[in-house]
Scaffold this active site. Structure first.
Site, PDB file in Angstrom:
ATOM      1  N   GLY A   1      -3.779  -0.604  13.969  1.00 10.72           N
ATOM      2  CA  GLY A   1      -4.717  -1.330  14.835  1.00 10.72           C
ATOM      3  C   GLY A   1      -4.633  -2.835  14.678  1.00 10.72           C
ATOM      4  O   GLY A   1      -3.640  -3.457  15.043  1.00 10.72           O
TER       5      GLY A   1
ATOM      6  N   ILE B   1      -4.286  -4.825  12.101  1.00  8.76           N
ATOM      7  CA  ILE B   1      -3.484  -5.477  11.045  1.00  8.76           C
ATOM      8  C   ILE B   1      -2.114  -5.862  11.631  1.00  8.76           C
ATOM      9  O   ILE B   1      -1.412  -5.003  12.146  1.00  8.76           O
ATOM     10  CB  ILE B   1      -3.237  -4.536   9.842  1.00  8.76           C
ATOM     11  CG1 ILE B   1      -4.550  -3.962   9.310  1.00  8.76           C
ATOM     12  CG2 ILE B   1      -2.460  -5.239   8.744  1.00  8.76           C
ATOM     13  CD1 ILE B   1      -4.359  -2.936   8.187  1.00  8.76           C
TER      14      ILE B   1
ATOM     15  N   LYS C   1       3.192   6.978  12.634  1.00 12.16           N
ATOM     16  CA  LYS C   1       3.129   5.553  12.271  1.00 12.16           C
ATOM     17  C   LYS C   1       4.107   5.243  11.145  1.00 12.16           C
ATOM     18  O   LYS C   1       4.743   4.186  11.131  1.00 12.16           O
ATOM     19  CB  LYS C   1       1.696   5.194  11.863  1.00 12.16           C
ATOM     20  CG  LYS C   1       0.721   5.214  13.041  1.00 12.16           C
ATOM     21  CD  LYS C   1      -0.721   5.165  12.574  1.00 12.16           C
ATOM     22  CE  LYS C   1      -1.681   5.105  13.754  1.00 12.16           C
ATOM     23  NZ  LYS C   1      -3.080   5.352  13.353  1.00 12.16           N
TER      24      LYS C   1
ATOM     25  N   THR D   1     -11.252   3.691  25.623  1.00 15.00           N
ATOM     26  CA  THR D   1     -11.898   2.815  24.635  1.00 15.00           C
ATOM     27  C   THR D   1     -11.122   1.510  24.455  1.00 15.00           C
ATOM     28  O   THR D   1     -11.689   0.409  24.534  1.00 15.00           O
ATOM     29  CB  THR D   1     -11.970   3.562  23.279  1.00 15.00           C
ATOM     30  OG1 THR D   1     -12.612   4.812  23.494  1.00 15.00           O
ATOM     31  CG2 THR D   1     -12.734   2.768  22.251  1.00 15.00           C
TER      32      THR D   1
ATOM     33  N   LYS E   1       1.600   5.095  19.484  1.00 14.58           N
ATOM     34  CA  LYS E   1       2.572   5.433  18.416  1.00 14.58           C
ATOM     35  C   LYS E   1       3.268   6.753  18.657  1.00 14.58           C
ATOM     36  O   LYS E   1       4.433   6.925  18.312  1.00 14.58           O
ATOM     37  CB  LYS E   1       1.898   5.440  17.038  1.00 14.58           C
ATOM     38  CG  LYS E   1       0.876   6.541  16.828  1.00 14.58           C
ATOM     39  CD  LYS E   1      -0.488   6.061  17.051  1.00 14.58           C
ATOM     40  CE  LYS E   1      -1.449   7.079  17.543  1.00 14.58           C
ATOM     41  NZ  LYS E   1      -2.816   6.583  17.587  1.00 14.58           N
TER      42      LYS E   1
ATOM     43  N   GLY F   1     -15.276   6.469  17.984  1.00 11.90           N
ATOM     44  CA  GLY F   1     -14.086   6.055  18.737  1.00 11.90           C
ATOM     45  C   GLY F   1     -12.851   5.864  17.874  1.00 11.90           C
ATOM     46  O   GLY F   1     -11.886   5.236  18.293  1.00 11.90           O
TER      47      GLY F   1
END
Ligand code: HSE
Length: 440
Positions: free
Chosen positions: A141, A143, A212, A20, A112, A194
């Protein structure tokens, strides 16, 4: 480090993993090459996309010869300067990143799990070979949170990071809260859209969030901590009834990743949490992520954006490619010296010493003295009750059992966990206690 090679006019890059996010990166690179050229002053050419599956059709037409299965031929191609790792998971991603670094290439990754698990080895290898690893897409993602932590906020001593870092679980919680979807259907929808990991268990059990969080804690607090040692609880035990009681109390339920600094050290955990309705984190819905950082100079800053999905994540990957070409990654990489085991880590607080408020949901026999027994156990451990809810049964035929909700004032985690053990032994208890944290 890493600066000399990018004086060339054309920079060749290779992509590993054509899923993806890989497709999103290829789309931007092929369809909007002008943006990357404008940002870097160079032509960036995606010369190879390496994946074990090169037959499934993706949502993009590629020039012939770009798709390949032979990763080794890409590692040894001296013309390729940057390798983008989007395979996910630990292997072969770890081996591929090491091979890229050993072959003199800079690395951009969205992985990650890889950074959280093998950060020390990968960063030591990058330093040894004078290369860089950029990983903005690994956390939240689209940010630019790692960029903010590693550059603009550097003048601060941070006090806390409170964040929603897993888009899938936030999407599931939002769907459940709206009352339209069951937990099971929401997981399936998140996979279809996704957002979810290949194994969605990692999204809902807090693993993805904790990985994360350890990356945020490394950048924000210099914490070199193994993700497995951080307490985590997922969203699996939450039921629709919890959203109703949370609402009645003025809260929403979110999976929060927390890093909080106090005199005893850094408190780290991932937990489903009742967040007060007027806290901006409570309003973050669907696959959105958000991060609230408190620093001693800047005060409180709040970031929000899509933390999962094809193009938001591809946006962060390409930001890293641009920074690597311009030499910005090399400067930050050298300055921050991340995942250096020789660097002292901030002290990490023992989970028993955390302090906080809790929400407790009990299923109990509806008979005299039960509340007295429960408050006796809590009081005996110095835990004070802040509020209590019990409703008249809606179903008049079932008057033998009831749901009791208690919230507590701040209590020591070790005492709270001991109280739960003792409470679950009371004869009036009809099942496990559901415990969520509470944050105002
Ligand atoms: N599965 C992750 C999430 C994707 O839902 O947030 C981004 O890491």
């Amino acid at each position: 480090m890493g600066l000399e090679i990018y004086f060339m006019e054309k920079v060749k890059v290779a992509l590993f993993g054509f899923g993806t996010i890989g497709t999103g990166v290829a789309k931007i690179l092929f369809n909007h090459a002008d943006r990357i050229t404008q940002a870097t002053g160079r032509t960036v050419e995606l010369v190879k996309i390496c994946d074990k599956d090169i037959t499934t059709r993706r949502d993009i037409e590629l020039p012939s010869g770009v798709l390949c299965t032979d990763a080794e031929s890409v590692f040894s191609d001296p013309e390729i300067k940057i390798g983008i790792e989007l395979i996910g998971g630990l292997e072969p991603a770890r081996t591929f990143v090491l091979r890229l670094l050993e072959n003199g290439k800079d690395v951009v990754t969205a992985n990650k799990a890889l950074i959280a698990q093998h950060g020390n080895e990968l960063f030591a290898t990058a330093r040894k070979f004078g290369r860089t690893i950029a990983f903005e897409a690994a956390v939240c993602g689209g940010i630019p949170i790692l960029s903010a932590l590693s550059t603009a906020l550097q003048a601060n001593t941070l006090q806390s990071i409170n964040a929603i870092v897993n888009g899938t679980s936030n999407y599931i919680l939002s769907q459940m809260e709206s009352g339209k979807t069951s937990y099971r259907d929401a997981v399936l929808q998140a996979q279809k859209l996704g957002y979810a990991e290949a194994n969605p268990a990692m999204d809902v059990d807090g693993t993805d969030a904790v990985q994360k969080l350890t990356i945020l804690a490394q950048l924000g607090f210099g914490a070199n901590v193994s993700w497995q040692s951080v307490p985590r609880l997922g969203i699996e035990s939450i039921e629709s009834i919890d959203f109703r009681y949370a609402k009645e109390l003025g809260y929403r339920i979110k999976l929060l990743a927390v890093a909080e600094c106090s005199s005893g050290g850094l408190e780290l955990h991932v937990s489903p949490t009742l967040v007060k309705g007027d806290n901006p984190l409570a309003r973050v819905r669907d696959a959105f992520n958000a991060v609230r950082i408190v620093g001693d100079s800047v005060g409180s800053v709040f970031f929000q954006g899509l933390g999962a999905g094809q193009l938001p994540t591809a946006s962060a990957v390409l930001g890293d490619v641009i920074d690597t070409i311009l030499g910005r990654t090399a400067i930050t990489f050298r300055t921050l010296n991340l995942w250096d085991s020789a660097k002292p880590s901030i002290a990490i607080k023992s989970p028993d010493e955390f302090f906080g408020k809790s929400y407790l949901r009990f299923s109990v026999q509806d008979q005299p003295g039960v509340m007295h027994e429960i408050s006796g156990v809590l009081g005996g451990l110095g835990i004070s009750i802040a509020s209590m809810i019990q409703h008249e049964p809606e179903n008049k035929t079932n008057t033998k059992s009831t749901v009791l909700i208690l919230t507590t004032h701040e209590a020591r985690e070790g005492d709270l966990l001991e109280a739960i053990i003792r409470l679950e032994q009371l004869p009036a208890l009809l099942g496990k206690i559901v415990r969520l944290r509470v944050q105002n």
